[in-house]
Design an enzyme around this catalytic site. Structure first.
Site, PDB file in Angstrom:
ATOM      1  N   ALA A   1       4.101  -6.361   3.983  1.00 35.69           N
ATOM      2  CA  ALA A   1       3.480  -7.607   4.457  1.00 35.69           C
ATOM      3  C   ALA A   1       3.352  -8.615   3.316  1.00 35.69           C
ATOM      4  O   ALA A   1       3.697  -9.797   3.468  1.00 35.69           O
ATOM      5  CB  ALA A   1       2.112  -7.312   5.070  1.00 35.69           C
TER       6      ALA A   1
ATOM      7  N   LYS B   1      20.298  -0.782  14.331  1.00 35.38           N
ATOM      8  CA  LYS B   1      19.511  -0.201  15.421  1.00 35.38           C
ATOM      9  C   LYS B   1      19.803  -0.976  16.702  1.00 35.38           C
ATOM     10  O   LYS B   1      19.618  -2.198  16.737  1.00 35.38           O
ATOM     11  CB  LYS B   1      18.019  -0.277  15.074  1.00 35.38           C
ATOM     12  CG  LYS B   1      17.102   0.177  16.194  1.00 35.38           C
ATOM     13  CD  LYS B   1      15.631   0.038  15.826  1.00 35.38           C
ATOM     14  CE  LYS B   1      14.752   0.306  17.020  1.00 35.38           C
ATOM     15  NZ  LYS B   1      13.334  -0.004  16.764  1.00 35.38           N
TER      16      LYS B   1
HETATM   17  P1  FAD Z   1       0.399  -1.542   2.560  1.00 34.19           P
HETATM   18  O1  FAD Z   1       1.789  -1.038   2.497  1.00 34.19           O
HETATM   19  O2  FAD Z   1      -0.708  -0.523   2.630  1.00 34.19           O
HETATM   20  O3  FAD Z   1       0.184  -2.446   1.280  1.00 34.19           O
HETATM   21  C1  FAD Z   1      -1.099  -2.768   0.801  1.00 34.19           C
HETATM   22  C2  FAD Z   1      -0.982  -3.434  -0.540  1.00 34.19           C
HETATM   23  O4  FAD Z   1      -2.271  -3.861  -0.958  1.00 34.19           O
HETATM   24  C3  FAD Z   1      -0.460  -2.534  -1.644  1.00 34.19           C
HETATM   25  O5  FAD Z   1       0.408  -3.245  -2.480  1.00 34.19           O
HETATM   26  C4  FAD Z   1      -1.716  -2.155  -2.398  1.00 34.19           C
HETATM   27  O6  FAD Z   1      -1.455  -1.842  -3.747  1.00 34.19           O
HETATM   28  C5  FAD Z   1      -2.496  -3.453  -2.286  1.00 34.19           C
HETATM   29  N1  FAD Z   1      -3.910  -3.275  -2.499  1.00 34.19           N
HETATM   30  C6  FAD Z   1      -4.796  -2.635  -1.713  1.00 34.19           C
HETATM   31  N2  FAD Z   1      -6.018  -2.648  -2.286  1.00 34.19           N
HETATM   32  C7  FAD Z   1      -5.894  -3.322  -3.441  1.00 34.19           C
HETATM   33  C8  FAD Z   1      -6.789  -3.665  -4.493  1.00 34.19           C
HETATM   34  N3  FAD Z   1      -8.083  -3.285  -4.469  1.00 34.19           N
HETATM   35  N4  FAD Z   1      -6.329  -4.363  -5.530  1.00 34.19           N
HETATM   36  C9  FAD Z   1      -5.032  -4.741  -5.586  1.00 34.19           C
HETATM   37  N5  FAD Z   1      -4.127  -4.452  -4.629  1.00 34.19           N
HETATM   38  C10 FAD Z   1      -4.565  -3.739  -3.585  1.00 34.19           C
HETATM   39  N6  FAD Z   1       6.165  -0.920  11.108  1.00 34.19           N
HETATM   40  C11 FAD Z   1       7.333  -1.222  11.678  1.00 34.19           C
HETATM   41  O7  FAD Z   1       7.631  -2.398  11.884  1.00 34.19           O
HETATM   42  N7  FAD Z   1       8.222  -0.255  12.012  1.00 34.19           N
HETATM   43  C12 FAD Z   1       7.921   1.065  11.862  1.00 34.19           C
HETATM   44  O8  FAD Z   1       8.762   1.912  12.159  1.00 34.19           O
HETATM   45  C13 FAD Z   1       6.660   1.412  11.330  1.00 34.19           C
HETATM   46  N8  FAD Z   1       6.288   2.697  11.195  1.00 34.19           N
HETATM   47  C14 FAD Z   1       5.030   2.985  10.731  1.00 34.19           C
HETATM   48  C15 FAD Z   1       4.571   4.305  10.724  1.00 34.19           C
HETATM   49  C16 FAD Z   1       3.270   4.592  10.317  1.00 34.19           C
HETATM   50  C17 FAD Z   1       2.770   6.003  10.353  1.00 34.19           C
HETATM   51  C18 FAD Z   1       2.428   3.559   9.851  1.00 34.19           C
HETATM   52  C19 FAD Z   1       1.041   3.857   9.359  1.00 34.19           C
HETATM   53  C20 FAD Z   1       2.879   2.269   9.844  1.00 34.19           C
HETATM   54  C21 FAD Z   1       4.160   1.963  10.310  1.00 34.19           C
HETATM   55  N9  FAD Z   1       4.605   0.660  10.375  1.00 34.19           N
HETATM   56  C22 FAD Z   1       5.804   0.365  10.938  1.00 34.19           C
HETATM   57  C23 FAD Z   1       3.779  -0.396   9.855  1.00 34.19           C
HETATM   58  C24 FAD Z   1       4.305  -0.819   8.516  1.00 34.19           C
HETATM   59  O9  FAD Z   1       4.389   0.273   7.654  1.00 34.19           O
HETATM   60  C25 FAD Z   1       3.372  -1.851   7.933  1.00 34.19           C
HETATM   61  O10 FAD Z   1       3.139  -2.833   8.895  1.00 34.19           O
HETATM   62  C26 FAD Z   1       3.990  -2.508   6.769  1.00 34.19           C
HETATM   63  O11 FAD Z   1       4.454  -1.571   5.859  1.00 34.19           O
HETATM   64  C27 FAD Z   1       3.015  -3.411   6.132  1.00 34.19           C
HETATM   65  O12 FAD Z   1       2.076  -2.699   5.384  1.00 34.19           O
HETATM   66  P2  FAD Z   1       1.104  -3.576   4.543  1.00 34.19           P
HETATM   67  O13 FAD Z   1       1.901  -4.333   3.564  1.00 34.19           O
HETATM   68  O14 FAD Z   1       0.228  -4.304   5.466  1.00 34.19           O
HETATM   69  O15 FAD Z   1       0.155  -2.507   3.801  1.00 34.19           O
END
Ligand code: FAD
Length: 507
Positions: A19, A81
């Site tokens: 994200a 896909k």
């Molecule tokens: P995260 O990857 O958790 O990133 C969070 C970031 O915040 C990291 O860089 C971390 O270091 C940082 N951070 C957190 N706290 C702090 C702090 N205190 N200080 C500094 N930095 C911090 N989506 C799809 O579209 N297709 C799929 O097939 C799919 N499969 C999935 C399967 C599972 C089991 C799960 C749980 C999710 C899946 N998703 C899928 C969702 C997808 O993985 C996420 O939407 C996507 O990876 C985005 O994650 P994110 O960036 O929001 O969070």
């Protein structure tokens, strides 16, 4: 007094998962360097590291960034896909495809599926999948991009998405964003300072004491919702009574031939297992409900159902399905897992990051932050989430399985009125109405409703305007054309080898 209508000067993105880097890359491109963009992430905390299947709209995101698709595929070990194959969902032994793109060809005044249903209910038409190029190609492990010179042929309209390594995608976008002026700060955020009058976040404070100030904060910190929840206490709407899975165990395994151009989702007794083929490995995970299955049992089932040797230790992830009460609160816009999570079942999470970015651009704030803009942003987010939620619930609810408490619960649970109304409409005359710009189109709903054995008693009466013999001949010709087209497509493996094979990992 500051000018409240001026363009804000800087945006701080908290988090560098998929994200965070999608947001950083898009803002770097779209804000043309006029607004400073800083991203703070912590390697020590890391990312969720899953999220490998997408839907076709991601092509649009990559196009906005002007990414070269073959390069993107190589850099992220991606495959194509065309569909998701659902196994054991309606009943144990059932199998159906939810494919991208349209089904059939325009015939008369009503959608194709009504002509099909008329014959299908009379036992005179084949499976839905026979009338769609993506499904016909998927079952044959074929792939090609749509051919620009194919005229009216189904080969001109092959809708596709990608499977990719989410970690590599984030790394690829990081290179892109940093190359366009985004500043990356490594560090763990331990605190945030709020403005006394406005209540807005003014800066985040890192463990080493540095402060990073901003006017707009994008919270991409994952499930914890560092700013949107831990600082602003926005609240979370829990949907686990409808979407009861709350754990996933993920493990990659070695690749096996053939290279399938589709995700597979296999239902087990208290959840389901994903299988996502990448160029260098297969991603697998068992999504399950801890109320109905213990973690060690879920892991045993996962490991017993891999196609190749496991390549790492299984990893457990915990989540609560639902959404943040407001995606945008004060000067914090949450995206990705920080804004909600509804199950990876239809690969919608990365798409929701993409639409959140597009919506933020549409409602991009001036320094004064108009509450009306924020309210409209939140209204649209909620609509989008709730419609996807209903679609996901359908998969669980429309089951005839009697082999476990979990499936009985899902079948008998009360469902949202919006979904109940959709099912009722379908069961009468096979009608499906797409409301506004909800994500899943009529053919998406149709494939899941039909695939999970919901019966539509009738069809659109105007399908009778075309006589039966003509309808029959037309359906047969569509079916033949689709099958012939699928046969001439190259194999998925050959197409990748020819256009976008990743360099084999070293060592
Ligand atoms: P995260 O990857 O958790 O990133 C969070 C970031 O915040 C990291 O860089 C971390 O270091 C940082 N951070 C957190 N706290 C702090 C702090 N205190 N200080 C500094 N930095 C911090 N989506 C799809 O579209 N297709 C799929 O097939 C799919 N499969 C999935 C399967 C599972 C089991 C799960 C749980 C999710 C899946 N998703 C899928 C969702 C997808 O993985 C996420 O939407 C996507 O990876 C985005 O994650 P994110 O960036 O929001 O969070």
């Amino acid at each position: 007094m500051q000018d409240q209508s001026r363009l804000i000067r800087n945006v701080v993105i908290v988090g560098g998962g998929t994200a965070g880097w999608m947001a950083a890359a898009a803002l770097a491109k779209l804000l043309k360097g006029r607004v400073g963009v800083t991203l703070v992430e912590s390697e020590e905390i890391g990312t969720v590291g899953v999220g490998e299947a997408t839907i076709p709209m991601i092509q649009r995101f990559n196009q906005v960034l002007e990414l070269d698709e073959d390069e993107f595929m190589r850099e992220t070990q991606a495959t194509f896909k065309l569909a998701i194959e659902f196994v054991n969902w309606g009943r144990v032994g059932d199998r159906y495809m939810h494919g991208f793109g349209r089904i059939g060809q325009q015939l008369g005044t009503v959608p194709f599926e009504h002509y099909w249903r008329k014959l299908y209910n009379a036992g005179q038409a084949g499976d839905l999948a026979d009338y769609a190029i993506t499904r016909a190609a998927a079952v044959r492990n074929r792939f090609m991009r749509p051919a620009a010179d194919a005229g009216n042929s189904p080969l001109a309209e092959i809708a596709y998405a990608f499977h990719f390594d989410a970690g590599l995608y984030a790394r690829y976008l990081r290179k892109y964003a940093e190359g366009r002026g985004v500043t990356r700060i490594e560090g763990r955020i331990v605190d945030a300072k709020l403005g006394g009058l406005s209540g807005r976040v003014e800066s985040v404070v890192l463990a080493d004491g540095r402060a990073v100030a901003g006017e707009l904060f994008i919270d991409c910190s994952g499930f914890r919702g560092l700013l949107i929840e831990q600082v602003l206490h926005t609240g979370y709407e829990d949907w686990s009574r409808w979407l009861p899975c709350d754990r996933a165990i993920a493990v990659p395994c070695a690749s096996v031939a053939p290279l399938t151009p589709y995700t597979r989702s296999t239902a087990h007794t208290a959840g389901w297992q994903w299988r996502i083929p990448l160029q260098h490995r297969i991603g697998n995970g068992h999504v399950f409900s801890s109320g109905f299955m213990a973690e060690d049992e879920a892991q045993r089932i996962l490991l017993a159902n891999l196609d190749g040797q496991p390549l790492a230790e299984p990893r457990l992830l915990r989540f609560t399905t639902g959404m943040r009460r407001q995606a945008w609160n004060r000067n914090v816009v949450s995206m990705g897992l920080a804004s909600g999570f509804m199950e990876p079942l239809e690969s919608t999470s990365i798409h929701l990051v993409q639409t959140a970015i597009a919506r933020l651009i549409e409602f991009f704030p001036s320094a004064g932050f108009e509450q009306a803009d924020i309210d409209e942003y939140n209204r649209q987010s909620r609509f989008e989430y709730e419609r996807i939620r209903d679609f996901l619930i359908l998969h669980y609810h429309a089951n005839q399985r009697d082999d476990s408490e979990f499936w009985r619960y899902c079948r008998e649970m009360p469902i949202p009125d919006t979904l109940a109304a959709k099912i009722e409409l379908y069961q009468r005359n096979g009608r499906i109405v797409r409301e506004g710009n909800e994500l899943f189109a009529e053919v998406g709903w149709l494939q899941v409703m039909h695939g999970q054995n919901l019966k539509a008693r009738g069809y659109h009466p105007l399908a009778d305007l075309i006589d039966e013999a003509e309808t029959h001949a037309y359906l047969q010709s569509v079916r033949d054309v689709i099958a012939n087209c699928a046969e001439v497509m190259p194999s998925h493996e050959d197409f990748i080898a020819q256009h976008c094979a990743a360099v084999a990992p070293q060592g």
